[in-house]
Design a protein around this motif. Structure first.
Motif, PDB file in Angstrom:
ATOM      1  N   TRP A 165       0.838  -1.204   0.000  1.00  0.00           N
ATOM      2  CA  TRP A 165       0.000   0.000   0.000  1.00  0.00           C
ATOM      3  C   TRP A 165       0.872   1.251   0.000  1.00  0.00           C
ATOM      4  N   LYS A 188       2.139   5.067  -2.873  1.00  0.00           N
ATOM      5  CA  LYS A 188       2.157   6.486  -2.571  1.00  0.00           C
ATOM      6  C   LYS A 188       3.275   7.180  -3.344  1.00  0.00           C
ATOM      7  N   ALA A 204       0.150   8.949   7.909  1.00  0.00           N
ATOM      8  CA  ALA A 204      -1.238   8.759   7.485  1.00  0.00           C
ATOM      9  C   ALA A 204      -1.461   7.323   7.021  1.00  0.00           C
ATOM     10  N   GLY A 205      -0.459   6.777   6.336  1.00  0.00           N
ATOM     11  CA  GLY A 205      -0.561   5.393   5.878  1.00  0.00           C
ATOM     12  C   GLY A 205      -0.605   4.418   7.039  1.00  0.00           C
ATOM     13  N   GLU A 231      -4.056   4.536   8.653  1.00  0.00           N
ATOM     14  CA  GLU A 231      -5.073   3.847   7.856  1.00  0.00           C
ATOM     15  C   GLU A 231      -4.900   2.338   7.954  1.00  0.00           C
ATOM     16  N   TYR A 232      -3.653   1.898   7.914  1.00  0.00           N
ATOM     17  CA  TYR A 232      -3.378   0.466   8.033  1.00  0.00           C
ATOM     18  C   TYR A 232      -3.864  -0.064   9.376  1.00  0.00           C
ATOM     19  N   ARG A 247      -6.201   1.132  11.358  1.00  0.00           N
ATOM     20  CA  ARG A 247      -7.665   1.115  11.412  1.00  0.00           C
ATOM     21  C   ARG A 247      -8.236  -0.055  10.614  1.00  0.00           C
ATOM     22  N   LEU A 248      -7.664  -0.296   9.438  1.00  0.00           N
ATOM     23  CA  LEU A 248      -8.141  -1.401   8.608  1.00  0.00           C
ATOM     24  C   LEU A 248      -7.980  -2.737   9.324  1.00  0.00           C
ATOM     25  N   ALA A 288     -13.317   1.700   9.395  1.00  0.00           N
ATOM     26  CA  ALA A 288     -11.915   2.095   9.286  1.00  0.00           C
ATOM     27  C   ALA A 288     -11.775   3.569   8.925  1.00  0.00           C
ATOM     28  N   LEU A 289     -12.891   4.217   8.645  1.00  0.00           N
ATOM     29  CA  LEU A 289     -12.859   5.627   8.258  1.00  0.00           C
ATOM     30  C   LEU A 289     -12.967   6.553   9.463  1.00  0.00           C
ATOM     31  N   GLU A 343     -11.967   7.633  13.619  1.00  0.00           N
ATOM     32  CA  GLU A 343     -10.949   7.520  14.649  1.00  0.00           C
ATOM     33  C   GLU A 343     -11.509   6.703  15.815  1.00  0.00           C
TER      34      GLU A 343
END
Length: 237
Positions: A9, A13, A23-24, A27-28, A30-31, A68-69, A71
């Protein structure tokens, strides 16, 4: 549960700026976290509405936690997992140092055999504390064994003198490390042949250094290996 490929992923970028990398990572995380939460809920056989009822919140709150979107507050995740009978374990790595935290004192980042859990209970200790003490004790015994091996090999004992005569260019410390591995074997016959091989390797080095290639007396080596093991058994009970 299929773990997201974070590295792949990130490679998509176009920027390598710290803000983009952070940021990555977010996101990782949260996913991966929300994927695990949904899987745990599904295995428990609960719908979002049913879990919301157990938590005393609206279904929208559970849906938000599983997204995952959004917080996530640590306390909210803990409540979610607690309602499903699950524990939260966190590992933080910095260089070679690894730190771990859990919402359950008895939970570790590795699976612990039931026999260890029972021994911890019998000792009136948490699993974490029991494992820590056991590791410290093992390390202490391990160092003691190495010291005993070196002390024996450096002594004027007749067996030690025979062993030193076969060291060649190898040091006593090097041979002690190899002998320690031999002693970890459970079967006596395996230990004898392992010690014999250590002695044979030392003799091979000595013979090469002398420019000869005579075959060694296997019986003599086995006898010496047995004598050495008897000495070690006497000093390490």
């Amino acid at each position: 549960m299929k773990k997201p490929n974070f590295q792949a992923w990130l490679q998509q970028k176009v920027s390598d700026e710290p803000e983009v990398i952070l940021a990555g990572k977010l996101e990782y995380l949260r996913l991966y976290l929300t994927d695990a939460m949904r899987e745990i809920r599904n295995k428990a056989g609960l719908t979002q509405a049913q879990l919301a009822q157990k938590l005393g919140v609206k279904q929208a709150a559970v849906s938000k936690l599983e997204s995952a979107l959004k917080e996530h507050e640590l306390e909210s995740v803990l409540h979610y997992l607690h309602a499903l009978g699950a524990n939260l374990l966190i590992a933080v790595k910095q260089g070679d140092d690894l730190y771990q935290a859990s919402d359950n004192e008895g939970v570790l980042l590795v699976d612990v055999p039931d026999v260890v859990v029972q021994k911890a209970l019998a000792a009136n200790m948490s699993v974490r504390e029991y494992v820590r003490v056991a590791v410290e004790k093992f390390s202490s015994e391990d160092n003691g064994l190495k010291t005993a091996l070196v002390k024996l090999l450096e002594s004027n004992d007749s067996v030690a003198v025979k062993v030193r005569a076969r060291l060649g260019s190898r040091t006593i410390q090097e041979v002690a490390v190899e002998l320690e591995k031999c002693l970890s074997l459970s079967e006596e016959e395996d230990r004898i042949f392992a010690v014999k091989n250590v002695l044979a390797d030392s003799m091979a080095v000595a013979e090469i250094n002398r420019g000869t290639s005579d075959e060694f007396d296997e019986i003599e080596l086995l006898d010496l290996a047995e004598e050495l093991l008897e000495k070690l058994a006497a000093i390490w009970k």
